[in-house]
Motif scaffolding. Structure first.
Motif, mmCIF file in Angstrom:
data_model
loop_
_atom_site.group_PDB
_atom_site.id
_atom_site.type_symbol
_atom_site.label_atom_id
_atom_site.label_comp_id
_atom_site.label_asym_id
_atom_site.label_seq_id
_atom_site.Cartn_x
_atom_site.Cartn_y
_atom_site.Cartn_z
ATOM 1 N N ALA A 130 0.838 -1.210 0.000
ATOM 2 C CA ALA A 130 0.000 0.000 0.000
ATOM 3 C C ALA A 130 0.868 1.253 0.000
ATOM 4 O O ALA A 130 0.551 2.235 -0.682
ATOM 5 C CB ALA A 130 -0.928 -0.005 1.201
ATOM 6 N N LEU A 131 1.966 1.221 0.734
ATOM 7 C CA LEU A 131 2.880 2.354 0.773
ATOM 8 C C LEU A 131 3.438 2.638 -0.618
ATOM 9 O O LEU A 131 3.480 3.786 -1.071
ATOM 10 C CB LEU A 131 4.017 2.033 1.748
ATOM 11 C CG LEU A 131 4.816 3.158 2.351
ATOM 12 C CD1 LEU A 131 3.915 4.101 3.119
ATOM 13 C CD2 LEU A 131 5.871 2.589 3.280
ATOM 14 N N THR A 132 3.821 1.605 -1.304
ATOM 15 C CA THR A 132 4.377 1.754 -2.647
ATOM 16 C C THR A 132 3.327 2.240 -3.638
ATOM 17 O O THR A 132 3.585 3.146 -4.433
ATOM 18 C CB THR A 132 4.961 0.412 -3.121
ATOM 19 O OG1 THR A 132 5.895 -0.046 -2.143
ATOM 20 C CG2 THR A 132 5.652 0.557 -4.448
ATOM 21 N N ILE A 133 2.149 1.656 -3.589
ATOM 22 C CA ILE A 133 1.079 2.042 -4.506
ATOM 23 C C ILE A 133 0.678 3.498 -4.299
ATOM 24 O O ILE A 133 0.443 4.239 -5.253
ATOM 25 C CB ILE A 133 -0.140 1.107 -4.344
ATOM 26 C CG1 ILE A 133 0.198 -0.273 -4.901
ATOM 27 C CG2 ILE A 133 -1.367 1.675 -5.044
ATOM 28 C CD1 ILE A 133 -0.808 -1.340 -4.553
ATOM 29 N N ASN A 134 0.624 3.925 -3.063
ATOM 30 C CA ASN A 134 0.205 5.294 -2.771
ATOM 31 C C ASN A 134 1.295 6.317 -3.084
ATOM 32 O O ASN A 134 1.069 7.520 -2.938
ATOM 33 C CB ASN A 134 -0.272 5.417 -1.328
ATOM 34 C CG ASN A 134 -1.622 4.778 -1.142
ATOM 35 O OD1 ASN A 134 -2.506 4.913 -1.985
ATOM 36 N ND2 ASN A 134 -1.799 4.044 -0.069
ATOM 37 N N LEU A 135 2.450 5.874 -3.535
ATOM 38 C CA LEU A 135 3.484 6.796 -4.012
ATOM 39 C C LEU A 135 3.253 7.202 -5.468
ATOM 40 O O LEU A 135 3.946 8.066 -5.986
ATOM 41 C CB LEU A 135 4.868 6.154 -3.897
ATOM 42 C CG LEU A 135 5.562 6.323 -2.567
ATOM 43 C CD1 LEU A 135 6.885 5.595 -2.574
ATOM 44 C CD2 LEU A 135 5.773 7.774 -2.231
ATOM 45 N N GLU A 136 2.278 6.582 -6.110
ATOM 46 C CA GLU A 136 2.015 6.873 -7.515
ATOM 47 C C GLU A 136 1.844 8.365 -7.808
ATOM 48 O O GLU A 136 2.391 8.869 -8.782
ATOM 49 C CB GLU A 136 0.782 6.099 -7.975
ATOM 50 C CG GLU A 136 0.990 5.390 -9.271
ATOM 51 C CD GLU A 136 -0.201 4.534 -9.631
ATOM 52 O OE1 GLU A 136 -0.927 4.946 -10.548
ATOM 53 O OE2 GLU A 136 -0.386 3.484 -8.999
ATOM 54 N N TYR A 139 5.249 9.961 -8.066
ATOM 55 C CA TYR A 139 5.891 9.677 -9.355
ATOM 56 C C TYR A 139 5.296 10.560 -10.445
ATOM 57 O O TYR A 139 6.019 11.087 -11.289
ATOM 58 C CB TYR A 139 5.704 8.217 -9.776
ATOM 59 C CG TYR A 139 6.119 7.169 -8.781
ATOM 60 C CD1 TYR A 139 7.220 7.347 -7.958
ATOM 61 C CD2 TYR A 139 5.409 5.981 -8.669
ATOM 62 C CE1 TYR A 139 7.602 6.382 -7.055
ATOM 63 C CE2 TYR A 139 5.783 5.006 -7.763
ATOM 64 C CZ TYR A 139 6.873 5.210 -6.958
ATOM 65 O OH TYR A 139 7.245 4.255 -6.072
ATOM 66 N N GLY A 140 3.976 10.692 -10.433
ATOM 67 C CA GLY A 140 3.303 11.520 -11.436
ATOM 68 C C GLY A 140 3.754 12.964 -11.375
ATOM 69 O O GLY A 140 3.964 13.615 -12.408
ATOM 70 N N ILE A 141 3.918 13.480 -10.165
ATOM 71 C CA ILE A 141 4.375 14.863 -9.999
ATOM 72 C C ILE A 141 5.793 15.023 -10.521
ATOM 73 O O ILE A 141 6.111 15.982 -11.231
ATOM 74 C CB ILE A 141 4.264 15.287 -8.517
ATOM 75 C CG1 ILE A 141 2.788 15.419 -8.135
ATOM 76 C CG2 ILE A 141 5.019 16.588 -8.258
ATOM 77 C CD1 ILE A 141 2.540 15.509 -6.659
ATOM 78 N N GLU A 150 6.151 21.351 -15.435
ATOM 79 C CA GLU A 150 5.000 21.864 -14.682
ATOM 80 C C GLU A 150 5.352 21.930 -13.200
ATOM 81 O O GLU A 150 5.000 21.064 -12.417
ATOM 82 C CB GLU A 150 3.780 20.952 -14.896
ATOM 83 C CG GLU A 150 3.202 20.997 -16.269
ATOM 84 C CD GLU A 150 2.496 22.320 -16.558
ATOM 85 O OE1 GLU A 150 1.968 22.937 -15.616
ATOM 86 O OE2 GLU A 150 2.487 22.725 -17.725
ATOM 87 N N HIS A 151 6.040 22.964 -12.798
ATOM 88 C CA HIS A 151 6.426 23.096 -11.398
ATOM 89 C C HIS A 151 6.353 24.536 -10.898
ATOM 90 O O HIS A 151 6.803 24.845 -9.811
ATOM 91 C CB HIS A 151 7.840 22.546 -11.191
ATOM 92 C CG HIS A 151 8.886 23.287 -11.977
ATOM 93 N ND1 HIS A 151 9.083 23.037 -13.308
ATOM 94 C CD2 HIS A 151 9.747 24.254 -11.623
ATOM 95 C CE1 HIS A 151 10.051 23.833 -13.743
ATOM 96 N NE2 HIS A 151 10.464 24.575 -12.737
#
Length: 184
Positions: A130-136, A139-141, A150-151
């Motif tokens: 869950a920790l890894t998945i919620n880092l998505e 990664y997108g940012i 886009e920053h």
């Protein structure tokens, strides 16, 4: 899961909360609902991963993945007519090349990745998954910053929050490995 309570997981979770507050601290009012939906999504994903961990037995990852992804497809297909009440179908229909990209995304980036994540649950905890998945989103940012430049609206608090989250996620396996060595 009937396993011993892991204080390390609670501490890592508590470290991530203030980091999330730093990240969303300066958002515009129009994005508040999106933040709450994102938090709800992360909560439900954690429950979902825990249930998957519980029911993954005897190499049934593909069957479970087929049922879950198929159920999601049916549910979204049933919602599609409701969506079309507000959005005309002409604006929605993909072009021929879009169908190719959609197939690649569906088969490789979703289905294959999902089956592999389910298979990984045989070797890692539901918390780590869950920790890894919620880092998505992180990664997108990063991809948006590096690929699309886009920053402009991101501030120091945002970057500090991201660094705290990445540090917490990075330190988790190190702490777990150290803890297991002490037990042996």
């Amino acid at each position: 899961m009937k396993r011993k309570f892991e204080w390390i997981e609670v501490v890592i979770g508590l470290i991530i909360v203030p980091a999330m507050i730093l990240i969303v601290n300066n958002i515009e009012d129009g994005y508040v609902i999106g933040v709450f939906l994102g938090l709800l999504s992360a909560f439900l994903a954690a429950i979902f991963t825990s249930l998957n961990k519980k029911y993954i037995v005897d190499g049934k990852e593909r069957i479970i993945s087929f049922l879950e992804l198929g159920g999601a497809w049916i549910f979204l297909s049933l919602l599609l007519p409701i969506y079309h009440m507000w959005q005309p179908i002409e604006a929605f229909w993909p072009s021929n090349m879009d169908w190719v990209y959609l197939l690649i995304l569906a088969l490789l980036c979703t289905t294959l990745a999902y089956v592999m994540a389910m298979k990984a649950l045989n070797y890692i905890s539901a918390f780590a998954s869950a920790l890894t998945i919620n880092l998505e989103p992180v990664y997108g940012i990063f991809l948006a910053v590096f690929l699309l430049k886009e920053h402009k609206e991101l501030n120091l608090e945002f970057y500090l929050g991201v660094v705290i989250i990445i540090a917490a996620v990075t330190i988790y396996p190190l702490l777990m490995r150290r803890r297991k060595r002490k037990l042996i």
